[in-house]
Design an enzyme around this catalytic site. Structure first.
Site, PDB file in Angstrom:
ATOM      1  N   GLU A  20     -44.337  -0.322 -38.942  1.00 50.87           N
ATOM      2  CA  GLU A  20     -45.577  -0.730 -39.631  1.00 50.87           C
ATOM      3  C   GLU A  20     -46.754  -0.694 -38.666  1.00 50.87           C
ATOM      4  OE1 GLU A  20     -46.096  -1.249 -42.894  1.00 50.87           O
ATOM      5  OE2 GLU A  20     -44.008  -0.663 -43.136  1.00 50.87           O
ATOM      6  N   TRP A  55     -48.091   2.660 -38.457  1.00 51.68           N
ATOM      7  CA  TRP A  55     -48.988   3.127 -39.531  1.00 51.68           C
ATOM      8  C   TRP A  55     -50.445   3.034 -39.085  1.00 51.68           C
ATOM      9  CZ3 TRP A  55     -48.720   5.683 -44.012  1.00 51.68           C
ATOM     10  CH2 TRP A  55     -47.501   5.750 -44.679  1.00 51.68           C
ATOM     11  N   TRP A  79     -64.748   8.824 -62.513  1.00 53.99           N
ATOM     12  CA  TRP A  79     -64.469   7.391 -62.409  1.00 53.99           C
ATOM     13  C   TRP A  79     -65.347   6.613 -63.370  1.00 53.99           C
ATOM     14  CZ3 TRP A  79     -60.227   6.818 -59.727  1.00 53.99           C
ATOM     15  CH2 TRP A  79     -59.952   7.699 -58.682  1.00 53.99           C
ATOM     16  N   ASN A 125     -49.794  -7.421 -47.881  1.00 51.80           N
ATOM     17  CA  ASN A 125     -49.791  -5.964 -48.046  1.00 51.80           C
ATOM     18  C   ASN A 125     -49.324  -5.514 -49.427  1.00 51.80           C
ATOM     19  OD1 ASN A 125     -49.958  -3.171 -47.024  1.00 51.80           O
ATOM     20  ND2 ASN A 125     -47.736  -3.236 -47.276  1.00 51.80           N
ATOM     21  N   TRP A 141     -62.342   4.180 -56.446  1.00 53.44           N
ATOM     22  CA  TRP A 141     -61.602   3.477 -55.399  1.00 53.44           C
ATOM     23  C   TRP A 141     -62.516   3.059 -54.239  1.00 53.44           C
ATOM     24  CZ3 TRP A 141     -61.498   6.098 -50.649  1.00 53.44           C
ATOM     25  CH2 TRP A 141     -61.946   7.431 -50.698  1.00 53.44           C
ATOM     26  N   TRP A 173     -56.310   2.472 -49.141  1.00 48.21           N
ATOM     27  CA  TRP A 173     -56.947   2.801 -50.433  1.00 48.21           C
ATOM     28  C   TRP A 173     -56.588   4.216 -50.865  1.00 48.21           C
ATOM     29  CZ3 TRP A 173     -58.985   0.004 -54.205  1.00 48.21           C
ATOM     30  CH2 TRP A 173     -59.188  -1.347 -53.913  1.00 48.21           C
TER      31      TRP A 173
HETATM   32  P1  FAD Z   1     -47.436  -7.042 -40.681  1.00 47.97           P
HETATM   33  O1  FAD Z   1     -46.629  -6.674 -41.862  1.00 47.97           O
HETATM   34  O2  FAD Z   1     -46.939  -8.086 -39.799  1.00 47.97           O
HETATM   35  O3  FAD Z   1     -47.642  -5.681 -39.855  1.00 47.97           O
HETATM   36  C1  FAD Z   1     -47.979  -5.684 -38.470  1.00 47.97           C
HETATM   37  C2  FAD Z   1     -49.205  -4.853 -38.230  1.00 47.97           C
HETATM   38  O4  FAD Z   1     -48.951  -3.490 -38.538  1.00 47.97           O
HETATM   39  C3  FAD Z   1     -50.398  -5.241 -39.074  1.00 47.97           C
HETATM   40  O5  FAD Z   1     -51.067  -6.345 -38.528  1.00 47.97           O
HETATM   41  C4  FAD Z   1     -51.210  -3.960 -39.061  1.00 47.97           C
HETATM   42  O6  FAD Z   1     -51.963  -3.836 -37.880  1.00 47.97           O
HETATM   43  C5  FAD Z   1     -50.134  -2.886 -39.065  1.00 47.97           C
HETATM   44  N1  FAD Z   1     -49.868  -2.451 -40.439  1.00 47.97           N
HETATM   45  C6  FAD Z   1     -48.965  -2.955 -41.295  1.00 47.97           C
HETATM   46  N2  FAD Z   1     -48.999  -2.272 -42.450  1.00 47.97           N
HETATM   47  C7  FAD Z   1     -49.948  -1.335 -42.321  1.00 47.97           C
HETATM   48  C8  FAD Z   1     -50.452  -0.318 -43.164  1.00 47.97           C
HETATM   49  N3  FAD Z   1     -49.982  -0.107 -44.384  1.00 47.97           N
HETATM   50  N4  FAD Z   1     -51.444   0.464 -42.703  1.00 47.97           N
HETATM   51  C9  FAD Z   1     -51.944   0.294 -41.463  1.00 47.97           C
HETATM   52  N5  FAD Z   1     -51.502  -0.652 -40.618  1.00 47.97           N
HETATM   53  C10 FAD Z   1     -50.515  -1.443 -41.036  1.00 47.97           C
HETATM   54  N6  FAD Z   1     -54.766  -3.396 -42.570  1.00 47.97           N
HETATM   55  C11 FAD Z   1     -55.736  -3.760 -41.725  1.00 47.97           C
HETATM   56  O7  FAD Z   1     -55.428  -4.121 -40.574  1.00 47.97           O
HETATM   57  N7  FAD Z   1     -57.054  -3.734 -42.086  1.00 47.97           N
HETATM   58  C12 FAD Z   1     -57.441  -3.343 -43.335  1.00 47.97           C
HETATM   59  O8  FAD Z   1     -58.654  -3.312 -43.623  1.00 47.97           O
HETATM   60  C13 FAD Z   1     -56.425  -2.993 -44.270  1.00 47.97           C
HETATM   61  N8  FAD Z   1     -56.746  -2.647 -45.548  1.00 47.97           N
HETATM   62  C14 FAD Z   1     -55.752  -2.279 -46.403  1.00 47.97           C
HETATM   63  C15 FAD Z   1     -56.099  -1.875 -47.715  1.00 47.97           C
HETATM   64  C16 FAD Z   1     -55.118  -1.480 -48.608  1.00 47.97           C
HETATM   65  C17 FAD Z   1     -55.513  -1.057 -50.008  1.00 47.97           C
HETATM   66  C18 FAD Z   1     -53.762  -1.487 -48.211  1.00 47.97           C
HETATM   67  C19 FAD Z   1     -52.692  -1.077 -49.175  1.00 47.97           C
HETATM   68  C20 FAD Z   1     -53.413  -1.870 -46.933  1.00 47.97           C
HETATM   69  C21 FAD Z   1     -54.392  -2.263 -46.018  1.00 47.97           C
HETATM   70  N9  FAD Z   1     -54.061  -2.678 -44.700  1.00 47.97           N
HETATM   71  C22 FAD Z   1     -55.060  -3.026 -43.838  1.00 47.97           C
HETATM   72  C23 FAD Z   1     -52.668  -2.609 -44.211  1.00 47.97           C
HETATM   73  C24 FAD Z   1     -51.857  -3.910 -44.375  1.00 47.97           C
HETATM   74  O9  FAD Z   1     -51.981  -4.403 -45.677  1.00 47.97           O
HETATM   75  C25 FAD Z   1     -52.248  -5.003 -43.401  1.00 47.97           C
HETATM   76  O10 FAD Z   1     -52.293  -4.478 -42.095  1.00 47.97           O
HETATM   77  C26 FAD Z   1     -51.231  -6.147 -43.408  1.00 47.97           C
HETATM   78  O11 FAD Z   1     -51.125  -6.696 -44.696  1.00 47.97           O
HETATM   79  C27 FAD Z   1     -51.656  -7.209 -42.424  1.00 47.97           C
HETATM   80  O12 FAD Z   1     -50.791  -8.296 -42.427  1.00 47.97           O
HETATM   81  P2  FAD Z   1     -49.845  -8.610 -41.191  1.00 47.97           P
HETATM   82  O13 FAD Z   1     -50.624  -8.594 -39.952  1.00 47.97           O
HETATM   83  O14 FAD Z   1     -49.077  -9.836 -41.526  1.00 47.97           O
HETATM   84  O15 FAD Z   1     -48.914  -7.325 -41.218  1.00 47.97           O
END
Ligand code: FAD
Length: 505
Positions: free
Chosen positions: A307, A310, A339, A374, A392, A415
């Site tokens: 993750e 990503w 849209w 997420n 979007w 997005w």
């Molecule tokens: P954990 O699940 O603990 O993951 C650890 C770290 O991995 C996160 O802190 C993040 O840095 C990275 N990560 C995890 N999932 C993703 C992912 N899908 N894409 C990119 N990095 C990821 N993340 C942001 O940091 N900033 C945003 O503005 C953002 N906007 C999002 C918008 C949408 C529509 C979606 C679907 C996802 C978005 N994310 C964003 C990704 C993700 O939702 C968040 O990083 C995550 O929910 C943060 O919670 P956590 O730190 O507990 O994540």
């Protein structure tokens, strides 16, 4: 050369320690989204440079909002212990930043500027301009890769292209880290400056952290609330990381999709403001595993590392396809979708009043915490772009305006994924059913009850769809709205609109 003003040259010691500051006699690190002293590539090199030349290090930061300002306070204290002043300045116009930095460098008699690179197109343009301006003044500038574990440009397919699909990219990412283990070597914080720069730079040490611009200022109540919810600074990031890796990472694979559980790390705010480096995170997680391989051993650890990867992936994408920073979908053939711009629908979505409990709970979590789980980000993004057929980009922007962890690349990537217009997206014909998502990921309705108080009294499965499952009267009495669209009809409309847009693209 213009000597730096010395404000506290009072004691004999001070006078003895004072040297005249000449051009070339200082090194500056420009803090951007890298507000930490641990494992900070450019800061590390800047401090090396400062040590080699025996000059003090001055730190310069642009200002962001509340979390960043609180972080700057912590950073200022940490740096002061190392005899490094932090200079914080509000620059009214973004485009004035390079000129102001050059002015300050000249005033401070500094000839070397270090900064970590930001990959968004405007930031790259700003850096290019600054490098040019610095060169004209005889100031050298180093801009370093720091934000990702694997810097953009390192991973290519067999035919030399950038990957546009995550899974093969991730396999290449893992291979690259395994064959270049130095990528996970961490930089120590800078050492204390033996020259003790305090005397010459007294004015810089006295720099106050300014208030946020009025338009970005929180109410006192909110400021207090967010201070408790999201303590700032890299020490907090390290504590949170250690706690997550000690207690929760093992169960991450199982729990990460259940929004009512604290199953994820909550570290995104720290990644986004740079109070935690991606390298530190991956390395710390790997240390808890029984192998040095990133794709082996404990399943929770592997999943979490993938993750974090990503985040690297989406940064690589925007370096290779910078038009994603210009409001364009990654897939050009998705540019012609018609849209809707229905304001009432958009308002209902932003306020958590769509009549879809899972969507509403998530939007209210965003209002309440400045953060959303997420799984729910995917659900609400799919809902707005498909069920409501709203552009979007309206949602993308709303997220950036409301998330404490707003990060351009990850947000844009998320997005693009959910609206099916991005890199490696959900196929457009796979449309989340918000009611099924709710039953699957919040089976007991715990998350919904927490965030939608109107539905707290609704029993059993009716929580997922009160008007469709016999709890309509109760929901109505409590002031909970009916669904603003019918999912089945909305799904058909979205499929037709996407198909028409793609066919005409
Ligand atoms: P954990 O699940 O603990 O993951 C650890 C770290 O991995 C996160 O802190 C993040 O840095 C990275 N990560 C995890 N999932 C993703 C992912 N899908 N894409 C990119 N990095 C990821 N993340 C942001 O940091 N900033 C945003 O503005 C953002 N906007 C999002 C918008 C949408 C529509 C979606 C679907 C996802 C978005 N994310 C964003 C990704 C993700 O939702 C968040 O990083 C995550 O929910 C943060 O919670 P956590 O730190 O507990 O994540």
């Amino acid at each position: 050369p213009r000597p730096i003003e010395v404000l506290n040259a009072a004691s004999a010691d001070t006078v003895a320690a004072r040297k005249e500051v000449k051009v070339g006699n200082a090194v500056v690190h420009w803090f951007k989204m890298d507000l930490r002293i641990r494992d900070n590539t450019a800061l590390h090199l800047a401090s090396d440079k400062a040590r080699q030349t025996g000059v003090p290090l001055i730190a310069l930061a642009p200002i962001r909002v509340d979390f960043m300002l609180r972080t700057l306070k912590v950073l200022k204290e940490d740096l002061a212990k190392l005899d490094i002043p932090l200079w914080v300045e509000t620059v009214e116009e973004r485009k004035r930043v390079p000129a102001r930095i050059v002015e300050l460098m000249t005033e401070w008699g500094a000839n070397h500027l270090f900064a970590n690179m930001e990959y968004e197109i405007d930031e790259l343009r700003r850096e290019a301009k600054l490098v040019r301006m610095c060169a004209e003044k005889g100031i050298s500038m180093d801009v370093l890769h720091d934000a990702c574990v694997v810097p953009p440009g390192q991973l290519t397919t067999g035919t030399g292209k950038q990957y546009a699909v995550y899974s093969p990219w991730f396999r290449a990412w893992v291979r690259h880290v395994h064959t270049n283990p130095e990528l996970l070597e961490l930089f120590d914080p800078p050492e204390r400056n033996p020259e003790s720069a305090r005397m010459q730079y007294a004015k810089l040490f006295s720099c106050e952290i300014p208030l946020a611009p009025e338009s970005k200022r929180l109410s006192q109540e909110d400021a207090k609330k967010f201070d408790t919810l999201w303590p700032a600074g890299e020490h907090e990031a390290m504590k949170r990381l250690a706690r997550f890796c000690d207690e929760d990472i093992g169960g991450y694979g199982k729990h990460r999709n259940i929004p009512s559980m604290p199953g994820t790390s909550n570290l995104s705010v720290h990644f986004a403001s740079g109070t935690l480096s991606a390298k530190t995170a991956v390395r710390t997680a790997r240390e808890r595993n029984n192998t040095k391989k990133l794709d082996a051993g404990n399943e929770g650890i592997q999943t979490w590392i993938s993750e974090v990867a990503w985040r690297d992936f989406y940064k690589h994408v925007l370096v290779h396809w910078p038009y994603v920073c210009m409001n364009k979908p990654f897939k050009p053939e998705y540019s012609n979708i018609e849209w809707s711009y229905d304001k009432e629908h958009f308002d209902a979505w932003t306020r958590g009043r769509t009549g879809y409990p899972m969507v509403d709970a998530a939007m209210r979590q965003l209002q309440g915490l400045g953060w959303m789980h997420n799984r729910c980000r995917m659900v609400v993004a799919s809902f707005i772009s498909k069920d409501l057929l709203l552009d979007w980009r309206m949602g993308e922007r709303f997220f950036m305006e409301n998330l404490i962890d707003g990060d351009f690349a990850s947000n844009n990537g998320g997005w693009g994924f959910a609206a099916s217009v991005g890199v490696d997206p959900q196929p457009y014909f796979r449309i989340f059913n918000p009611l099924l998502q709710s039953e699957k990921f919040d089976p007991d309705g715990e998350y919904i009850r927490k965030w939608v108080p109107e539905l707290r009294g609704v029993k059993g499965k009716a929580i997922h769809d009160p008007y469709g499952r016999g709890a309509g009267v109760q929901a109505q009495k409590a002031g909970y709205p009916r669904p603003i669209v019918d999912h089945k009809g909305a799904r058909e409309r979205a499929l037709a609109a996407y198909k028409k847009g793609i066919d005409s693209g």
